[in-house]
Design an enzyme around this catalytic site. Structure first.
Site, PDB file in Angstrom:
ATOM      1  CE  LYS A 244    -112.838  24.911  -2.570  1.00 12.12           C
ATOM      2  NZ  LYS A 244    -112.115  24.067  -1.609  1.00 12.12           N
TER       3      LYS A 244
ATOM      4  N   GLY B 178    -108.035  22.491  -3.614  1.00 11.79           N
ATOM      5  CA  GLY B 178    -107.340  23.672  -3.079  1.00 11.79           C
ATOM      6  C   GLY B 178    -108.200  24.385  -2.055  1.00 11.79           C
TER       7      GLY B 178
ATOM      8  N   GLY C 165    -110.477  27.485  -0.191  1.00 11.04           N
ATOM      9  CA  GLY C 165    -111.627  28.306  -0.553  1.00 11.04           C
ATOM     10  C   GLY C 165    -111.240  29.682  -1.057  1.00 11.04           C
ATOM     11  N   PRO C 166    -110.427  30.413  -0.278  1.00  9.59           N
ATOM     12  CG  PRO C 166    -109.638  31.510   1.614  1.00  9.59           C
ATOM     13  CD  PRO C 166    -109.986  30.144   1.089  1.00  9.59           C
TER      14      PRO C 166
ATOM     15  CD  GLU D 149    -129.230  23.089  -0.850  1.00  9.33           C
ATOM     16  OE1 GLU D 149    -129.677  23.108   0.312  1.00  9.33           O
ATOM     17  OE2 GLU D 149    -129.959  23.038  -1.852  1.00  9.33           O
TER      18      GLU D 149
ATOM     19  CD  GLU E 258    -124.770  25.201  10.780  1.00 12.39           C
ATOM     20  OE1 GLU E 258    -123.967  25.911  10.168  1.00 12.39           O
ATOM     21  OE2 GLU E 258    -125.528  24.397  10.225  1.00 12.39           O
TER      22      GLU E 258
ATOM     23  CB  VAL F  67    -109.423  26.605  -5.718  1.00  9.44           C
ATOM     24  CG1 VAL F  67    -110.173  25.861  -6.820  1.00  9.44           C
ATOM     25  CG2 VAL F  67    -107.935  26.301  -5.804  1.00  9.44           C
ATOM     26  N   GLY F  68    -111.758  28.436  -4.620  1.00  4.95           N
ATOM     27  CA  GLY F  68    -113.200  28.698  -4.524  1.00  4.95           C
ATOM     28  C   GLY F  68    -113.546  30.074  -5.067  1.00  4.95           C
TER      29      GLY F  68
END
Ligand code: NAD
Length: 480
Positions: free
Chosen positions: A179, A210, A212-213, A254, A387, A215-216
């Site tokens: 993904k 797709g 993140g919420p 990562e 960051e 498909v991830g």
């Protein structure tokens, strides 16, 4: 305008890639793709669903026994063909990344297209080697592929981060469902064009684009995914680790960084500053290993600030397809907003603006943020701790080496770093004291065979080289 360097035409993709073929998505919903340099929509891709993830994982599961049993030299031959097919698309890859991410074309050619080809080449060689086996007492210790890998990748190096997972997973004998980031899916499609040309066995690598919420999360939570390999933000990494923990699945993470560039008093200052600024601004600062904190000995501090300001002035913002451009836009409106908020917060916290800032001139359209430098940044302040993921550099003075190391290690992250000194032994000694997964001494070059990954909240596990292949294996002890 040089037509060869023109952005690709409207880029719309309609399919997933499952079991070796382009496949219809289960829903008509799509995700738009934007050109961040113009803030215009340039295409769309399917918005995958959990049902699509189920189909892709089933295809990867079905392909696993055959691929795991394929001889190493045959797997290497497949990866070699993939390298040839991908290399043939290098220009298209660079132009697509310049279009959907905004990386200046020259940099996109060298890094966004060039680096994944180097990594893939290294994996061809590693794939050809049979997995190492050794004997301990009466045990034969063997390495076996971990199984089906769910790979979830970000947008900042959209092909490199995919290749850094897919190639070692395949080399180890695993199968993959990918993904890619919803901000840069078009680059991932070029990999699947190459996979099709290379004739990889069906189901060995599968694509579900797709969000993140949706498909991830479906991939990270899927009961038939043995290892979730993720690159992205620490917040999302934490969520993925939670989902995988529910079924004790392995994760490789990562994540973010806040890397320190330590410039000792005897350093070659012009070189240290030039390389340090270039590193911090690479890809508009959207680089997880970026040396975003420049730590300079007090004796050289004012001199260094003058050099930093002069170096930053040479970074021209603009159209990624203009050869004069050295800095493109940020990847999205949300990313640009986040970076501007960090700049406002640093000003409110009392950091001294040396270059850029909220009032610096910008191109009239697109998600641009001016390269910005703050001096006298407090090591505990938000700018030194969080960051930013944009073209923002924090410069911090130190009195002696112990203080430099303490400031460098005063971070919840531990991804990368640098040390500069005329004395290589002194620099190496400092490098050993830094709590990070990578350190470059006096500008040491990136090595695609070296392990890459982070200490602390920068992640779990390592990518690249033989270490990256091992990440996709299980250890088995056979007693005789
Ligand atoms: P992100 O975490 O928002 O997204 C990364 C990927 O995760 C995307 O594919 C996204 O769709 C997906 N995702 C988002 N929410 C999810 C969820 N709830 N479940 C499953 N998947 C989900 O990160 P980003 O904004 O794409 O990338 C920027 C961040 O990535 C920065 O923090 C940067 O430091 C980090 N990064 C780290 C490395 C590294 O190697 N350490 C490399 C590149 C980027």
């Amino acid at each position: 305008m040089d037509l060869a360097a023109a952005p690709p035409a409207l880029l719309t993709r309609r399919h997933l890639h499952i079991a070796g073929d382009w496949a219809d998505p289960s829903s008509d919903d799509t995700v738009p793709v934007e050109n961040p340099a113009t803030a215009s929509i340039i295409g769309e891709v399917p918005a995958g669903t959990p049902a699509d993830v189920d189909r892709a994982v089933a295809a990867a599961r079905a392909a696993f026994p055959g691929w795991a049993a394929t001889a190493p030299e045959q797997r290497a031959a497949h990866l070699d063909r993939l390298h040839t097919a991908l290399a043939a698309r290098a220009d298209e890859i660079a132009r697509t990344v310049a279009t959907e991410l905004g990386t200046p074309l020259k940099l996109a050619t060298r890094v966004q297209a060039g680096l994944p080809l180097k990594v893939l080449r290294s994996m061809v060689d590693l794939a050809a080697r049979p997995a190492a086996e050794h004997t301990v007492g009466n045990s034969l210790v063997v390495r076996e592929p971990v199984g089906v890998v769910g790979a979830i990748t970000p947008w900042n190096y959209p092909l490199h981060q995919v290749v850094a997972k897919v190639a070692p997973a395949l080399a180890a004998g695993c199968t993959v469902v990918l993904k890619p980031s919803e901000l840069t899916p078009l680059t991932a499609y070029l990999l699947f064009d190459a996979i099709t040309d290379a004739g990889l066995p069906p189901g060995v690598v599968n694509l579900v684009p797709g969000t993140g919420p949706v498909v991830g999360e479906a991939l990270a939570a899927h009961p038939d995914v043995d290892l979730v390999s993720f690159t992205g933000s620490t917040a999302t990494g934490r969520r993925i680790a939670h989902l995988a923990a529910e079924r004790i699945a392995r994760v490789s993470l990562e994540l973010g960084g806040k890397s320190a560039n330590i410039v000792l008093a005897d350093a070659d200052l012009p070189t240290a500053v030039k390389v340090g600024v270039g590193n911090a601004l690479l890809n508009s600062g959207q680089t997880c290993t970026a040396w975003t904190r420049m730590l300079v000995h007090r004796d050289r501090y004012d001199e260094a600030l003058d050099l930093v300001a002069a170096a930053v002035a040479g970074y021209r913002l603009g159209d990624p397809f203009d050869p004069a451009t050295r800095l493109g836009p940020l990847a999205s409106a949300a990313q640009a907003r986040r970076v501007r908020d960090h700049v406002d917060r640093a000003l409110a916290d009392g950091a001294r603006l040396v270059a850029g800032g909220p009032d610096a001139p910008l191109p009239p359209q697109g998600h641009f943020v001016a390269p910005t430098v703050f001096a006298d940044v407090h090591p505990d302040s938000a700018l030194a701790q969080e960051e930013v993921f944009g073209p923002v550099l924090a410069v911090i003075p130190f009195a002696d080496t112990d203080e430099a190391v303490a400031i460098a290690n005063n971070s919840r992250y531990g991804l990368a770093g640098a040390v500069w000194s005329a004395d290589p032994d002194a620099a190496l000694a400092v490098a050993r004291r830094m709590r990070t997964g990578q350190v470059d001494v006096n500008g040491g070059a990136f090595n695609p065979l070296a392990p890459f990954g982070g200490y602390k909240q920068s992640g779990l596990g390592r990518e690249l080289g033989a270490y990256g292949v091992e990440e996709f294996t299980e250890l088995k002890a056979i007693q005789r």
